[in-house]
Design a protein around this motif. Structure first.
Motif, PDB file in Angstrom:
ATOM      1  N   VAL A   1       7.118  -3.277  23.771  1.00 45.74           N
ATOM      2  CA  VAL A   1       6.006  -3.445  22.834  1.00 45.74           C
ATOM      3  C   VAL A   1       6.193  -2.540  21.624  1.00 45.74           C
ATOM      4  O   VAL A   1       5.902  -2.924  20.482  1.00 45.74           O
ATOM      5  N   ASP A   2       6.698  -1.340  21.852  1.00 43.90           N
ATOM      6  CA  ASP A   2       6.920  -0.408  20.740  1.00 43.90           C
ATOM      7  C   ASP A   2       7.901  -0.985  19.723  1.00 43.90           C
ATOM      8  O   ASP A   2       7.727  -0.809  18.511  1.00 43.90           O
ATOM      9  N   ASP A   3       8.945  -1.677  20.210  1.00 43.54           N
ATOM     10  CA  ASP A   3       9.894  -2.298  19.293  1.00 43.54           C
ATOM     11  C   ASP A   3       9.218  -3.390  18.466  1.00 43.54           C
ATOM     12  O   ASP A   3       9.480  -3.532  17.262  1.00 43.54           O
ATOM     13  N   PHE A   4       8.353  -4.164  19.121  1.00 45.67           N
ATOM     14  CA  PHE A   4       7.624  -5.213  18.391  1.00 45.67           C
ATOM     15  C   PHE A   4       6.720  -4.607  17.324  1.00 45.67           C
ATOM     16  O   PHE A   4       6.704  -5.058  16.175  1.00 45.67           O
ATOM     17  N   VAL A   5       5.974  -3.569  17.694  1.00 42.72           N
ATOM     18  CA  VAL A   5       5.054  -2.934  16.743  1.00 42.72           C
ATOM     19  C   VAL A   5       5.831  -2.340  15.574  1.00 42.72           C
ATOM     20  O   VAL A   5       5.417  -2.454  14.409  1.00 42.72           O
ATOM     21  N   ALA A   6       6.971  -1.721  15.855  1.00 44.60           N
ATOM     22  CA  ALA A   6       7.768  -1.119  14.778  1.00 44.60           C
ATOM     23  C   ALA A   6       8.243  -2.177  13.797  1.00 44.60           C
ATOM     24  O   ALA A   6       8.219  -1.967  12.573  1.00 44.60           O
ATOM     25  N   ARG A   7       8.682  -3.334  14.320  1.00 40.52           N
ATOM     26  CA  ARG A   7       9.148  -4.404  13.426  1.00 40.52           C
ATOM     27  C   ARG A   7       7.994  -4.936  12.577  1.00 40.52           C
ATOM     28  O   ARG A   7       8.130  -5.182  11.370  1.00 40.52           O
ATOM     29  N   ALA A   8       6.833  -5.132  13.217  1.00 42.29           N
ATOM     30  CA  ALA A   8       5.670  -5.629  12.483  1.00 42.29           C
ATOM     31  C   ALA A   8       5.262  -4.659  11.383  1.00 42.29           C
ATOM     32  O   ALA A   8       4.926  -5.073  10.269  1.00 42.29           O
ATOM     33  N   GLN A   9       5.301  -3.360  11.684  1.00 40.47           N
ATOM     34  CA  GLN A   9       4.937  -2.372  10.677  1.00 40.47           C
ATOM     35  C   GLN A   9       5.929  -2.371   9.514  1.00 40.47           C
ATOM     36  O   GLN A   9       5.539  -2.206   8.357  1.00 40.47           O
ATOM     37  N   THR A  10       7.191  -2.567   9.817  1.00 37.70           N
ATOM     38  CA  THR A  10       8.194  -2.648   8.751  1.00 37.70           C
ATOM     39  C   THR A  10       7.890  -3.804   7.810  1.00 37.70           C
ATOM     40  O   THR A  10       7.964  -3.672   6.581  1.00 37.70           O
ATOM     41  N   ILE A  11       7.541  -4.957   8.385  1.00 38.18           N
ATOM     42  CA  ILE A  11       7.234  -6.136   7.566  1.00 38.18           C
ATOM     43  C   ILE A  11       6.002  -5.889   6.710  1.00 38.18           C
ATOM     44  O   ILE A  11       5.990  -6.182   5.508  1.00 38.18           O
ATOM     45  N   LEU A  12       4.941  -5.335   7.313  1.00 41.55           N
ATOM     46  CA  LEU A  12       3.706  -5.090   6.562  1.00 41.55           C
ATOM     47  C   LEU A  12       3.930  -4.068   5.451  1.00 41.55           C
ATOM     48  O   LEU A  12       3.442  -4.236   4.328  1.00 41.55           O
ATOM     49  N   GLN A  13       4.662  -3.005   5.742  1.00 37.59           N
ATOM     50  CA  GLN A  13       4.911  -1.983   4.724  1.00 37.59           C
ATOM     51  C   GLN A  13       5.750  -2.536   3.587  1.00 37.59           C
ATOM     52  O   GLN A  13       5.544  -2.198   2.420  1.00 37.59           O
ATOM     53  N   ARG A  14       6.706  -3.411   3.913  1.00 34.39           N
ATOM     54  CA  ARG A  14       7.517  -4.032   2.868  1.00 34.39           C
ATOM     55  C   ARG A  14       6.644  -4.913   1.980  1.00 34.39           C
ATOM     56  O   ARG A  14       6.801  -4.939   0.753  1.00 34.39           O
ATOM     57  N   ARG A  15       5.715  -5.634   2.571  1.00 33.28           N
ATOM     58  CA  ARG A  15       4.812  -6.475   1.785  1.00 33.28           C
ATOM     59  C   ARG A  15       3.946  -5.631   0.864  1.00 33.28           C
ATOM     60  O   ARG A  15       3.721  -5.984  -0.293  1.00 33.28           O
ATOM     61  N   LYS A  16       3.452  -4.509   1.374  1.00 31.00           N
ATOM     62  CA  LYS A  16       2.616  -3.642   0.546  1.00 31.00           C
ATOM     63  C   LYS A  16       3.417  -3.028  -0.592  1.00 31.00           C
ATOM     64  O   LYS A  16       2.931  -2.920  -1.719  1.00 31.00           O
ATOM     65  N   ALA A  17       4.648  -2.617  -0.293  1.00 30.55           N
ATOM     66  CA  ALA A  17       5.490  -2.030  -1.333  1.00 30.55           C
ATOM     67  C   ALA A  17       5.790  -3.053  -2.418  1.00 30.55           C
ATOM     68  O   ALA A  17       5.751  -2.750  -3.614  1.00 30.55           O
ATOM     69  N   ARG A  18       6.077  -4.300  -2.016  1.00 23.96           N
ATOM     70  CA  ARG A  18       6.331  -5.358  -2.985  1.00 23.96           C
ATOM     71  C   ARG A  18       5.103  -5.597  -3.858  1.00 23.96           C
ATOM     72  O   ARG A  18       5.197  -5.680  -5.078  1.00 23.96           O
ATOM     73  N   SER A  19       3.928  -5.683  -3.235  1.00 26.94           N
ATOM     74  CA  SER A  19       2.710  -5.947  -3.986  1.00 26.94           C
ATOM     75  C   SER A  19       2.416  -4.824  -4.969  1.00 26.94           C
ATOM     76  O   SER A  19       1.978  -5.067  -6.096  1.00 26.94           O
ATOM     77  N   GLY A  20       2.687  -3.575  -4.568  1.00 24.90           N
ATOM     78  CA  GLY A  20       2.370  -2.443  -5.426  1.00 24.90           C
ATOM     79  C   GLY A  20       3.243  -2.335  -6.657  1.00 24.90           C
ATOM     80  O   GLY A  20       2.792  -1.863  -7.701  1.00 24.90           O
ATOM     81  N   ARG A  21       4.525  -2.768  -6.569  1.00 21.93           N
ATOM     82  CA  ARG A  21       5.437  -2.612  -7.699  1.00 21.93           C
ATOM     83  C   ARG A  21       5.647  -3.881  -8.496  1.00 21.93           C
ATOM     84  O   ARG A  21       6.148  -3.843  -9.622  1.00 21.93           O
ATOM     85  N   SER A  22       5.308  -5.033  -7.952  1.00 22.31           N
ATOM     86  CA  SER A  22       5.658  -6.304  -8.562  1.00 22.31           C
ATOM     87  C   SER A  22       5.169  -6.421 -10.000  1.00 22.31           C
ATOM     88  O   SER A  22       5.942  -6.714 -10.920  1.00 22.31           O
ATOM     89  N   LEU A  23       3.893  -6.215 -10.222  1.00 27.40           N
ATOM     90  CA  LEU A  23       3.332  -6.410 -11.559  1.00 27.40           C
ATOM     91  C   LEU A  23       3.957  -5.459 -12.562  1.00 27.40           C
ATOM     92  O   LEU A  23       4.248  -5.837 -13.704  1.00 27.40           O
ATOM     93  N   GLU A  24       4.189  -4.249 -12.154  1.00 30.39           N
ATOM     94  CA  GLU A  24       4.807  -3.253 -13.033  1.00 30.39           C
ATOM     95  C   GLU A  24       6.214  -3.680 -13.462  1.00 30.39           C
ATOM     96  O   GLU A  24       6.568  -3.605 -14.648  1.00 30.39           O
ATOM     97  N   LEU A  25       7.016  -4.152 -12.508  1.00 27.63           N
ATOM     98  CA  LEU A  25       8.387  -4.541 -12.830  1.00 27.63           C
ATOM     99  C   LEU A  25       8.438  -5.808 -13.679  1.00 27.63           C
ATOM    100  O   LEU A  25       9.286  -5.937 -14.574  1.00 27.63           O
ATOM    101  N   HIS A  26       7.542  -6.753 -13.417  1.00 23.24           N
ATOM    102  CA  HIS A  26       7.472  -7.946 -14.262  1.00 23.24           C
ATOM    103  C   HIS A  26       7.091  -7.562 -15.694  1.00 23.24           C
ATOM    104  O   HIS A  26       7.615  -8.127 -16.659  1.00 23.24           O
TER     105      HIS A  26
END
Length: 403
Positions: A246-271
């Motif tokens: 379960v810990d491996d599953f949670v770690a992967r899910a957190q990686t995906i969510l954090q990547r989405r947040k990082a993308r959302s936070g920088r996207s408008l600035e870079l465009h």
């Protein structure tokens, strides 16, 4: 989130726009819900031969609290020959701005609609939470990922008869999805950076004949679809292979969510930076991206340059600062202490409206909103004349003397 986040509920999340609340005094008085979502929860509402079909159900706004018997309605005048008629679904009959869903101050708020699963022809009840400040929004987005203005999301994403609606509510930019065969090999080894995805979006949507406002919005939609396509092809093999713990599953899910947040936070600035370059603003001469203005302070953009900003002899009235925030409802105050030599702060946002009271507070604090032309209609008519488009802002900084 604990009480209504179980398997017997499905969430629809969105940020309330000025057309959802009573903020811009539009005729629509209630949240817009995409037809595919509405028909998924209320299949009996899908009666196209009937003009403006509706039904009533129980809705609980638990954040306030409030309980109403509200109306789900399909305004389908357009299907019945009405010129300029509507073809949209909404929730209405909340009793005015006493409801948190219609309160102008809720404009821009991240909102959860939690529907209880029922078998047709039963009607689900709905529990709503209107986030009251940024801390609550962060808690929600930590759970489901970023929710951007104008883009709703289901959670969990795949839900039986609702399985096919996800693309419809994320405003697909046709032609920007990447097939598995089109993904560069390097992206399979290491997920691409935001800058790499944006450059791909620029190639797919050059749009150099469009004004900066339209170019920005089209490219962001395109980039979002590229990101989600790559995410799908890169992550699905790991998900299908399963997880040993379960810990491996949670770690992967957190990686995906954090990547989405990082993308959302920088996207408008870079465009925005990319469009400045296309509009022949020279980095280092006409603007500086992510400079250090003072110790511990890093505004998104300074004009004409950080060297001019640091020159005590350079006149303050010839300096500009632009902050970039996808949403600004609670976050606009964060920019007030950036670039202390610049008294008036420009803020580019994609939020679909602010209340008149909040706009007045921003104005008194010296904040000038920069809003893409296509979403200005979501702001109150009293506010719209005081907004600046991205195209207009670029025109102004072009005229700044460089020395």
């Amino acid at each position: 989130m604990d009480e209504y986040g179980g398997p017997e509920f499905v969430w629809f999340l969105k940020r309330l726009s000025g057309n959802d609340t009573l903020e811009n005094k539009a005729h629509q008085a209630g949240p817009y819900i995409p037809r595919e979502v509405m028909f998924g929860f209320f299949p009996s509402l899908n009666r196209p031969v009937e003009k403006n079909p509706d039904l009533w159900f129980d809705l609980y706004v638990d954040s306030d609290p409030d309980h109403q018997r509200v109306r789900a309605v399909w305004y389908n005048n357009k299907l019945h020959g009405t010129k300029d008629g509507r073809n949209e679904t909404r929730f209405t009959n909340f009793g005015g701005q006493a409801s948190a869903l219609l309160d102008p101050e809720s404009t821009g708020a991240l909102t959860i609609f939690a529907f209880r699963k029922v078998d047709p022809p039963g009607l689900p009840d709905c529990h709503v939470w209107v986030c009251r400040h940024g801390t609550e929004e962060d808690l929600v987005e930590d759970h489901v990922g970023p929710i951007e203005p104008g883009k709703g999301q289901l959670w969990p994403p795949q839900q039986g008869n609702l399985r096919s609606i996800k693309n419809a509510i994320q405003w697909v930019a046709a032609g920007c999805r990447i097939s598995e065969a089109e993904i560069p090999d390097a992206w399979r080894i290491k997920f691409p950076t935001g800058a790499e995805i944006i450059q791909t979006a620029v190639k797919m949507r050059p749009d150099l004949g469009l004004n900066p406002d339209k170019r920005l919005m089209r490219r962001r939609d395109c980039e979002f679809q590229i990101f989600r396509s790559v995410e799908q092809w890169v992550e699905m093999p790991h998900i299908q292979a399963g997880f040993p713990t379960v810990d491996d599953f949670v770690a992967r899910a957190q990686t995906i969510l954090q990547r989405r947040k990082a993308r959302s936070g920088r996207s408008l600035e870079l465009h925005t930076r990319q469009i400045f370059l296309e509009e022949r603003l020279v980095e280092g001469t006409h603007f500086t991206h992510q400079p250090v203005s003072e110790d511990g302070k890093r505004p998104d953009f300074l004009f004409p340059s950080v060297s001019a900003y640091r020159d005590p002899l350079f006149p303050k009235d010839r300096l500009r600062m632009l902050a970039v925030k996808t949403t600004c409802r609670d976050r606009w105050r964060q920019i007030l202490n950036e670039a202390e030599r610049v008294p008036a702060k420009h803020l580019l946002t994609l939020q679909e409206g602010v209340s008149e009271a909040q706009f007045g507070e921003m104005t008194r604090a010296g904040v000038q909103l920069v809003v893409p032309a296509g979403i200005m209609k979501n702001f109150p008519t009293t506010v719209q004349p005081h907004l600046q488009t991205l195209e207009s802002f670029i025109g102004d900084v072009r005229l700044l003397p460089l020395g």
